[in-house]
Scaffold this active site. Structure first.
Site, PDB file in Angstrom:
ATOM      1  N   GLY A  68       0.780  -1.240   0.000  1.00 56.35           N
ATOM      2  CA  GLY A  68       0.000   0.000   0.000  1.00 56.35           C
ATOM      3  C   GLY A  68       0.806   1.281   0.000  1.00 56.35           C
ATOM      4  N   MET A 120      -4.522  -7.022  -7.069  1.00 54.78           N
ATOM      5  CA  MET A 120      -4.027  -8.140  -7.869  1.00 54.78           C
ATOM      6  C   MET A 120      -5.140  -9.019  -8.442  1.00 54.78           C
ATOM      7  SD  MET A 120      -0.947  -7.349  -7.897  1.00 54.78           S
ATOM      8  CE  MET A 120      -0.121  -8.742  -8.654  1.00 54.78           C
ATOM      9  N   ARG A 121      -6.292  -8.419  -8.686  1.00 59.96           N
ATOM     10  CA  ARG A 121      -7.371  -9.185  -9.319  1.00 59.96           C
ATOM     11  C   ARG A 121      -7.786  -8.484 -10.606  1.00 59.96           C
ATOM     12  NH1 ARG A 121     -10.197 -12.759  -6.054  1.00 59.96           N
ATOM     13  NH2 ARG A 121     -12.081 -12.521  -7.282  1.00 59.96           N
ATOM     14  N   ASN A 181      -5.481   3.281 -12.823  1.00 59.38           N
ATOM     15  CA  ASN A 181      -4.533   2.253 -12.391  1.00 59.38           C
ATOM     16  C   ASN A 181      -3.122   2.797 -12.550  1.00 59.38           C
ATOM     17  OD1 ASN A 181      -3.624  -0.381 -11.601  1.00 59.38           O
ATOM     18  ND2 ASN A 181      -3.160  -0.823 -13.755  1.00 59.38           N
ATOM     19  N   HIS A 228       0.807   1.517 -13.131  1.00 57.89           N
ATOM     20  CA  HIS A 228       1.509   0.323 -13.606  1.00 57.89           C
ATOM     21  C   HIS A 228       3.013   0.612 -13.711  1.00 57.89           C
ATOM     22  CE1 HIS A 228       2.005  -3.502 -15.611  1.00 57.89           C
ATOM     23  NE2 HIS A 228       2.830  -2.886 -16.438  1.00 57.89           N
ATOM     24  N   ASP A 238      -9.723   0.095 -18.854  1.00 57.80           N
ATOM     25  CA  ASP A 238     -10.764  -0.412 -19.752  1.00 57.80           C
ATOM     26  C   ASP A 238     -10.821  -1.932 -19.621  1.00 57.80           C
ATOM     27  OD1 ASP A 238      -8.699  -1.421 -21.244  1.00 57.80           O
ATOM     28  OD2 ASP A 238      -9.014  -0.115 -22.982  1.00 57.80           O
ATOM     29  N   GLU A 239     -11.524  -2.586 -20.525  1.00 59.76           N
ATOM     30  CA  GLU A 239     -11.796  -4.014 -20.306  1.00 59.76           C
ATOM     31  C   GLU A 239     -10.586  -4.913 -20.556  1.00 59.76           C
ATOM     32  OE1 GLU A 239     -15.599  -5.352 -21.884  1.00 59.76           O
ATOM     33  OE2 GLU A 239     -16.400  -3.354 -21.478  1.00 59.76           O
ATOM     34  N   ASP A 291      -4.155  -3.593 -18.281  1.00 59.67           N
ATOM     35  CA  ASP A 291      -3.044  -2.650 -18.493  1.00 59.67           C
ATOM     36  C   ASP A 291      -3.098  -2.034 -19.896  1.00 59.67           C
ATOM     37  OD1 ASP A 291      -2.142  -3.286 -15.928  1.00 59.67           O
ATOM     38  OD2 ASP A 291      -0.881  -4.909 -16.658  1.00 59.67           O
TER      39      ASP A 291
END
Ligand code: GRF
Length: 203
Positions: free
Chosen positions: A13, A88-89, A105, A107, A139-140, A143
């Site tokens: 975190g 992590m899902r 997100n 990355h 998005d779907e 990454d």
């Protein structure tokens, strides 16, 4: 009404901490959700006076059931912006669609290079001289969404995965709060794959 932010995190975190410490983003974080009970992120939330929530996959029969519960929770909490910070899902299309343009997100690579869970290791294995950090809208595809901010990190001669990831994280901790702030200030506009950033309005 002020926007409400949820942070989803599975690990230590440190990115959550950077968001909590930001003077614009921090006060808007309404809850922190983790799929792992022992996640340091939950302790950091509690320490900051933010509701920590362990949503345990073991309590839900399938990935769909878990994601339904997560989406219900985010709706009940009237969340406007979701920040994934080492969650992590892979999220179901339902959640991603519901939060289209409202989920960020961070990355640890310069996407589209090195997507996936082992980006610093993959960058070293490939032998690149430069990698970095990407903050993008989700998005779907994993990454993959429109890129908000990126910054390069140089790979040093003696880097191993740990040292490279540590340097990448230092950049993440600066870039992620900045991107979340831009979202909260209404300064991001998505045009296809490009994200336009409006200039700061002078006060
Ligand atoms: C970060 O490197 C982030 O880019 C990746 O997961 C890591 C999370 O680290 N998605 P932390 O839990 O924020 O320290």
């Amino acid at each position: 009404m002020e926007a409400r932010v949820a942070v989803l995190a599975s690990g230590s975190g440190t990115n959550l901490q950077a968001l909590l410490d930001d003077e614009v983003v921090g006060p808007r974080i309404a809850l922190v959700v983790s799929d792992r009970g022992g996640a340091g992120a939950l302790d950091r939330a509690a320490a900051a006076g933010v509701k920590p929530l362990h949503l345990d996959p073991a309590d839900h029969g399938s990935r769909e059931a878990y994601d339904d519960a997560l989406l219900d929770l985010l709706k009940t909490e009237r969340v406007d912006l979701v920040c994934l910070a080492g969650f992590m899902r892979i999220l179901s299309p339902d959640i991603v669609r519901f939060f289209e343009g409202r989920m960020l997100n961070v990355h640890p690579s310069l996407l589209p290079a090195f997507p996936g869970a082992r980006a610093p290791r993959d960058a070293l294995a490939w032998g690149v001289r430069v990698t970095g950090v990407t903050v993008h809208l989700v998005d779907e595809e994993v990454d993959h969404g429109p890129i908000v901010l990126q910054e390069a990190v140089t790979v040093e001669e003696d880097d191993d995965e740990a040292s490279l990831h540590a340097r990448i994280k230092r950049v993440e901790h600066r870039l992620y709060p900045r991107a979340a702030r831009l979202w909260l200030e209404g300064r991001l506009r998505v045009e296809g794959r490009r994200v336009r950033i409006a200039a700061e309005v002078p006060r």
